[in-house]
Design a protein around this motif. Sequence first.
Motif, mmCIF file in Angstrom:
data_model
loop_
_atom_site.group_PDB
_atom_site.id
_atom_site.type_symbol
_atom_site.label_atom_id
_atom_site.label_comp_id
_atom_site.label_asym_id
_atom_site.label_seq_id
_atom_site.Cartn_x
_atom_site.Cartn_y
_atom_site.Cartn_z
ATOM 1 N N THR A 50 97.631 -7.846 -64.146
ATOM 2 C CA THR A 50 96.411 -8.121 -62.828
ATOM 3 C C THR A 50 96.632 -6.751 -61.632
ATOM 4 O OG1 THR A 50 98.480 -8.464 -61.423
ATOM 5 C CG2 THR A 50 97.518 -10.671 -62.531
ATOM 6 N N THR A 51 96.450 -5.398 -63.130
ATOM 7 C CA THR A 51 96.479 -4.344 -62.266
ATOM 8 C C THR A 51 95.105 -3.414 -62.150
ATOM 9 O OG1 THR A 51 98.842 -3.957 -63.535
ATOM 10 C CG2 THR A 51 98.157 -2.354 -62.122
ATOM 11 N N GLU A 52 95.052 -3.183 -61.205
ATOM 12 C CA GLU A 52 93.713 -2.574 -60.838
ATOM 13 C C GLU A 52 93.306 -1.414 -61.768
ATOM 14 O OE1 GLU A 52 91.569 -2.664 -57.252
ATOM 15 O OE2 GLU A 52 92.901 -4.873 -56.787
ATOM 16 N N THR A 53 92.685 -0.756 -62.413
ATOM 17 C CA THR A 53 92.417 0.399 -62.612
ATOM 18 C C THR A 53 90.557 0.807 -62.989
ATOM 19 O OG1 THR A 53 92.054 -0.724 -65.137
ATOM 20 C CG2 THR A 53 94.367 -0.030 -64.661
ATOM 21 N N GLY A 54 90.907 1.970 -63.093
ATOM 22 C CA GLY A 54 89.834 2.774 -63.269
ATOM 23 C C GLY A 54 89.098 3.479 -62.110
ATOM 24 N N HIS A 55 87.929 3.877 -62.294
ATOM 25 C CA HIS A 55 88.033 5.183 -61.469
ATOM 26 C C HIS A 55 87.415 3.769 -59.526
ATOM 27 C CE1 HIS A 55 86.330 7.227 -64.553
ATOM 28 N NE2 HIS A 55 85.445 6.307 -64.751
ATOM 29 N N ALA A 56 87.010 3.102 -59.345
ATOM 30 C CA ALA A 56 87.251 2.328 -57.802
ATOM 31 C C ALA A 56 88.443 2.748 -57.418
ATOM 32 C CB ALA A 56 87.039 0.458 -58.322
ATOM 33 N N LYS A 57 89.672 2.271 -58.288
ATOM 34 C CA LYS A 57 90.715 2.030 -57.783
ATOM 35 C C LYS A 57 91.287 3.508 -57.252
ATOM 36 C CE LYS A 57 95.363 0.590 -57.000
ATOM 37 N NZ LYS A 57 95.570 -0.004 -56.113
ATOM 38 N N ASN A 58 90.837 4.505 -58.516
ATOM 39 C CA ASN A 58 91.250 5.848 -57.710
ATOM 40 C C ASN A 58 90.439 6.374 -56.941
ATOM 41 O OD1 ASN A 58 92.898 6.254 -60.216
ATOM 42 N ND2 ASN A 58 91.454 7.116 -61.435
ATOM 43 N N LEU A 59 89.396 6.380 -56.866
ATOM 44 C CA LEU A 59 88.814 6.163 -55.599
ATOM 45 C C LEU A 59 89.429 5.828 -53.999
ATOM 46 C CD1 LEU A 59 86.138 7.408 -54.073
ATOM 47 C CD2 LEU A 59 84.780 5.786 -54.627
ATOM 48 N N ALA A 60 89.862 4.523 -53.898
ATOM 49 C CA ALA A 60 90.830 4.170 -53.167
ATOM 50 C C ALA A 60 91.602 4.957 -52.850
ATOM 51 C CB ALA A 60 90.884 2.522 -53.851
ATOM 52 N N THR A 61 92.235 4.576 -53.481
ATOM 53 C CA THR A 61 93.513 5.798 -53.887
ATOM 54 C C THR A 61 93.627 6.998 -53.023
ATOM 55 O OG1 THR A 61 94.625 4.353 -55.742
ATOM 56 C CG2 THR A 61 95.851 6.679 -54.593
ATOM 57 N N PHE A 62 92.492 8.140 -53.200
ATOM 58 C CA PHE A 62 92.456 9.415 -52.997
ATOM 59 C C PHE A 62 91.933 8.610 -52.107
ATOM 60 C CE2 PHE A 62 89.255 12.488 -52.364
ATOM 61 C CZ PHE A 62 90.611 13.886 -52.613
ATOM 62 N N LYS A 63 90.886 8.124 -50.700
ATOM 63 C CA LYS A 63 90.928 7.909 -49.826
ATOM 64 C C LYS A 63 92.232 7.650 -48.599
ATOM 65 C CE LYS A 63 86.772 5.223 -49.164
ATOM 66 N NZ LYS A 63 85.802 4.489 -48.899
ATOM 67 N N THR A 64 92.690 6.742 -49.081
ATOM 68 C CA THR A 64 94.207 6.790 -48.868
ATOM 69 C C THR A 64 95.075 7.601 -48.406
ATOM 70 O OG1 THR A 64 94.196 4.204 -49.732
ATOM 71 C CG2 THR A 64 96.463 5.084 -48.460
ATOM 72 N N ILE A 65 94.802 8.736 -49.489
ATOM 73 C CA ILE A 65 95.465 9.842 -49.463
ATOM 74 C C ILE A 65 94.857 10.341 -48.076
ATOM 75 C CG2 ILE A 65 96.399 12.090 -50.428
ATOM 76 C CD1 ILE A 65 96.602 10.360 -52.946
ATOM 77 N N VAL A 66 93.581 10.489 -47.919
ATOM 78 C CA VAL A 66 92.774 11.017 -47.208
ATOM 79 C C VAL A 66 93.117 10.726 -45.646
ATOM 80 C CG1 VAL A 66 90.273 11.611 -46.253
ATOM 81 C CG2 VAL A 66 90.723 12.277 -48.563
ATOM 82 N N ASN A 67 92.965 9.495 -45.009
ATOM 83 C CA ASN A 67 93.757 8.690 -44.499
ATOM 84 C C ASN A 67 95.022 9.135 -43.698
ATOM 85 O OD1 ASN A 67 90.958 7.333 -44.198
ATOM 86 N ND2 ASN A 67 91.414 6.084 -45.468
ATOM 87 N N PHE A 68 95.603 9.044 -44.777
ATOM 88 C CA PHE A 68 96.745 9.298 -44.524
ATOM 89 C C PHE A 68 97.166 10.638 -43.729
ATOM 90 C CE2 PHE A 68 101.290 10.924 -45.539
ATOM 91 C CZ PHE A 68 102.304 9.700 -45.380
ATOM 92 N N CYS A 69 96.301 12.025 -44.647
ATOM 93 C CA CYS A 69 96.416 13.271 -44.180
ATOM 94 C C CYS A 69 95.527 13.201 -42.828
ATOM 95 C CB CYS A 69 95.698 13.808 -45.064
ATOM 96 S SG CYS A 69 96.650 14.388 -46.212
#
Length: 92
Positions: free
Chosen positions: A4-23
């Motif tokens: 049930t683990t999400e992988t791929g480009h969409a997951k990486n993009l969402a994680t990067f967006k989370t990091i940018v929002n955090f910053c």
Amino acid sequence: MISTTETGHAKNLATFKTIVNFCQGYGAAYNPATEQIKLDNLLIQLAAAEQAHTDCIKKQTTFNNATDERMKHFAELGAKATRIMNAILASG
């Protein structure tokens, strides 16, 4: 067991967006010494990544449609090819 683990480009993009929002949440306190990870550059990279992901999805859809169309045409060929080969073998 199904993963049930999400992988791929969409997951990486969402994680990067989370990091940018955090910053962004740090406001003026976020001031790294490295130019590449300053907020303006992160936002540029995020926009570029989102655009690349959108382009990738469009191209993948076009590829899949073309592949499906070819598969339809070749599916009809299989039975005809068998009949032709049998007719050639039967005629000597």
